[in-house]
Scaffold this motif. Structure first.
Motif, mmCIF file in Angstrom:
data_model
loop_
_atom_site.group_PDB
_atom_site.id
_atom_site.type_symbol
_atom_site.label_atom_id
_atom_site.label_comp_id
_atom_site.label_asym_id
_atom_site.label_seq_id
_atom_site.Cartn_x
_atom_site.Cartn_y
_atom_site.Cartn_z
ATOM 1 N N TYR A 125 0.813 -1.221 0.000
ATOM 2 C CA TYR A 125 0.000 0.000 0.000
ATOM 3 C C TYR A 125 0.847 1.271 0.000
ATOM 4 O O TYR A 125 0.333 2.348 -0.272
ATOM 5 N N TYR A 126 2.146 1.150 0.333
ATOM 6 C CA TYR A 126 3.006 2.339 0.404
ATOM 7 C C TYR A 126 4.114 2.317 -0.637
ATOM 8 O O TYR A 126 5.036 3.109 -0.579
ATOM 9 N N LYS A 127 4.003 1.387 -1.603
ATOM 10 C CA LYS A 127 4.957 1.308 -2.711
ATOM 11 C C LYS A 127 4.241 1.675 -4.004
ATOM 12 O O LYS A 127 3.025 1.867 -4.017
ATOM 13 N N ASN A 128 5.011 1.745 -5.115
ATOM 14 C CA ASN A 128 4.441 2.043 -6.418
ATOM 15 C C ASN A 128 3.165 1.216 -6.650
ATOM 16 O O ASN A 128 3.178 -0.002 -6.491
ATOM 17 N N GLY A 129 2.089 1.894 -7.019
ATOM 18 C CA GLY A 129 0.829 1.182 -7.243
ATOM 19 C C GLY A 129 -0.047 1.175 -6.008
ATOM 20 O O GLY A 129 -1.186 0.709 -6.056
ATOM 21 N N GLY A 130 0.496 1.657 -4.883
ATOM 22 C CA GLY A 130 -0.299 1.720 -3.656
ATOM 23 C C GLY A 130 -0.831 3.131 -3.464
ATOM 24 O O GLY A 130 -1.035 3.875 -4.420
ATOM 25 N N GLY A 131 -1.026 3.511 -2.206
ATOM 26 C CA GLY A 131 -1.590 4.836 -1.913
ATOM 27 C C GLY A 131 -3.101 4.786 -2.011
ATOM 28 O O GLY A 131 -3.672 3.880 -2.621
#
Ligand code: NAD
Length: 391
Positions: free
Chosen positions: A169-175
């Motif tokens: 959730y906190y890497k590329n593709g997350g957020g």
């Protein structure tokens, strides 16, 4: 319901559990024939729990002739590669959201599907649920007039509080936008039609998150504030946040020339639908003969009389909190059986991927992003659909 379509699942993680429950116990037109995961033991555990005939590798699953639709329930970073693998094996694809991370990847997936005569779509399917479909029907019946504006809000402190493997959730593709935006954007598109342009600002509150006991750098924006303009002229704001401990914002509200519609949480299949009748308020104020301030007092104090809970007129589980994930897969399967188009289309999934990226691009460039893709609203659900068996 006699004919059943064979399906397979790739990715036996957190969300797979509810899909497997629903496919094996509730949806009566699909058969779960095999499950796979990059860790075969996870597939074996899932097969045992849900009585699935086969647990195997991804390649073995894709070689099973009886499987027509494959669900890609891997993490977002893996979606594109697995999507392509599924289509290249000649199977229809239902991916968890988003279809892919990048716009070009989504276009490639959709083009491959078209070339092979296959369906390639992604979650969410909540917009096919009784809550969103009831709202669409009320808007189509002109109950709130032309939709002028809306507000869409998802505010939480972050998924590391509950998810067993929250790193992605906190890497590329997350957020929050890539994770939760698809529910809100898909629901809005299903009611209002395609998006014209998007403006956005993003920020990061906490530079590090506690991921399973290790403080880990936040690599993606965790708080978005954007504005969406739809082709039909409606404009509204959207807030998606992993930075908010508590908020008093509606999930989704539509503001029309005749009234307001409060839409249930777009990450749910049912929920409370409330209609505010603007004409009723106008009539009440008009009936007050005393001039100012009596009219203002009436307008402010009698608002509650204009709000009406709306019955959900589409099928749903008697427990409105039931997570009915898999409805989109079931509709896809029924479209194969009936020889009709499915209600979730590649064009919708691609449009949503472009929209998610548009928030990033606009925030980086400081300009509004003009959408290049479009999509059509598909057939509404039949009010008395019977694909779900209540247990
Ligand atoms: N967790 C939720 O509440 C939730 C809700 C709705 C949607 N989703 C979506 O579902 C998807 C999966 O999320 P999750 O929470 O279940 O993640 P997860 O990490 O719990 O599970 C993902 C599974 O996929 C497997 N996997 C990863 N890459 C693979 C590959 N290349 N080939 C085969 N298997 C692979 C992993 O081993 C793992 O078992 C994401 O797209 C997420 O956005 C999750």
């Amino acid at each position: 319901m006699s004919k059943k379509i064979g399906v397979g699942i790739i990715g036996c993680g957190t969300i797979a559990d509810v899909y497997m429950t629903n496919i094996t116990q509730h949806y009566n037109n699909i058969d779960l024939l095999a499950v796979a995961d990059m860790y075969v033991e996870k597939a074996q555990q899932a097969a045992e729990k849900f009585n699935v005939p086969k647990a195997c590798t991804v390649e073995e699953l894709l070689a099973i002739d009886e499987i027509e639709i494959v669900l890609n329930l891997t993490i977002p970073m893996a979606h594109y590669a697995v999507d392509m693998q599924v289509l290249n094996a000649g199977k229809h694809l239902y991916s968890e959201k988003p279809l892919t991370l990048e716009i070009d990847q989504a276009k490639e997936v959709v083009a491959l599907a078209k070339e092979k005569g296959l369906m390639a779509v992604s979650a969410p399917d909540t917009f096919l649920g009784a809550g969103a479909q009831t709202c669409r029907k009320l808007v189509d019946e002109d109950k709130i007039g032309n939709v002028v504006g809306f507000t869409a809000n998802m505010a939480c402190p972050g998924h590391e509080l509950w998810h067993p493997a929250p790193g992605f959730y906190y890497k590329n593709g997350g957020g929050p936008m890539f994770d939760m935006g698809p529910y809100y954007i898909t629901t809005l598109v299903s009611i209002l039609g395609p998006i014209k342009r998007i403006s956005s600002f993003t920020t990061i509150g906490r530079e590090e998150r506690n991921i399973l006991g290790t403080m880990t750098k936040t690599e993606v924006p965790t708080h978005y504030s954007g504005i969406i303009e739809f082709e039909n002229g409606a404009i509204g704001n959207i807030n998606m946040s992993f930075e908010t401990w508590s908020a008093s914002l509606p999930c989704l509200e539509l503001y029309g020339t005749k009234g307001t519609l409060t839409v249930p949480d777009p990450d749910s299949f049912a929920g409370a639908v409330t209609l505010f009748d603007g004409q009723k308020l106008k009539d009440m104020v008009d009936a007050v003969t005393d001039p100012h301030p009596a009219k203002i007092i009436t307008m402010v104090t009698r608002q509650g009389e204009c709000k009406m809970d709306q019955p959900l007129v589409f099928s749903y589980d008697p427990d409105p909190h039931t997570n009915m994930r898999g409805l989109g897969v079931s509709d896809m399967a029924q479209s194969l059986i009936d020889g009709r188009p499915a209600r979730l289309t590649s064009e919708i999934s691609l449009h949503v991927v472009e929209a998610l990226n548009a928030f990033e691009i606009s925030a980086k460039t400081g300009t509004a992003y003009e959408m290049t893709t479009t999509c059509e609203r598909t057939e509404p659900m039949k009010e008395d659909w019977e694909l779900w068996e209540v247990k």
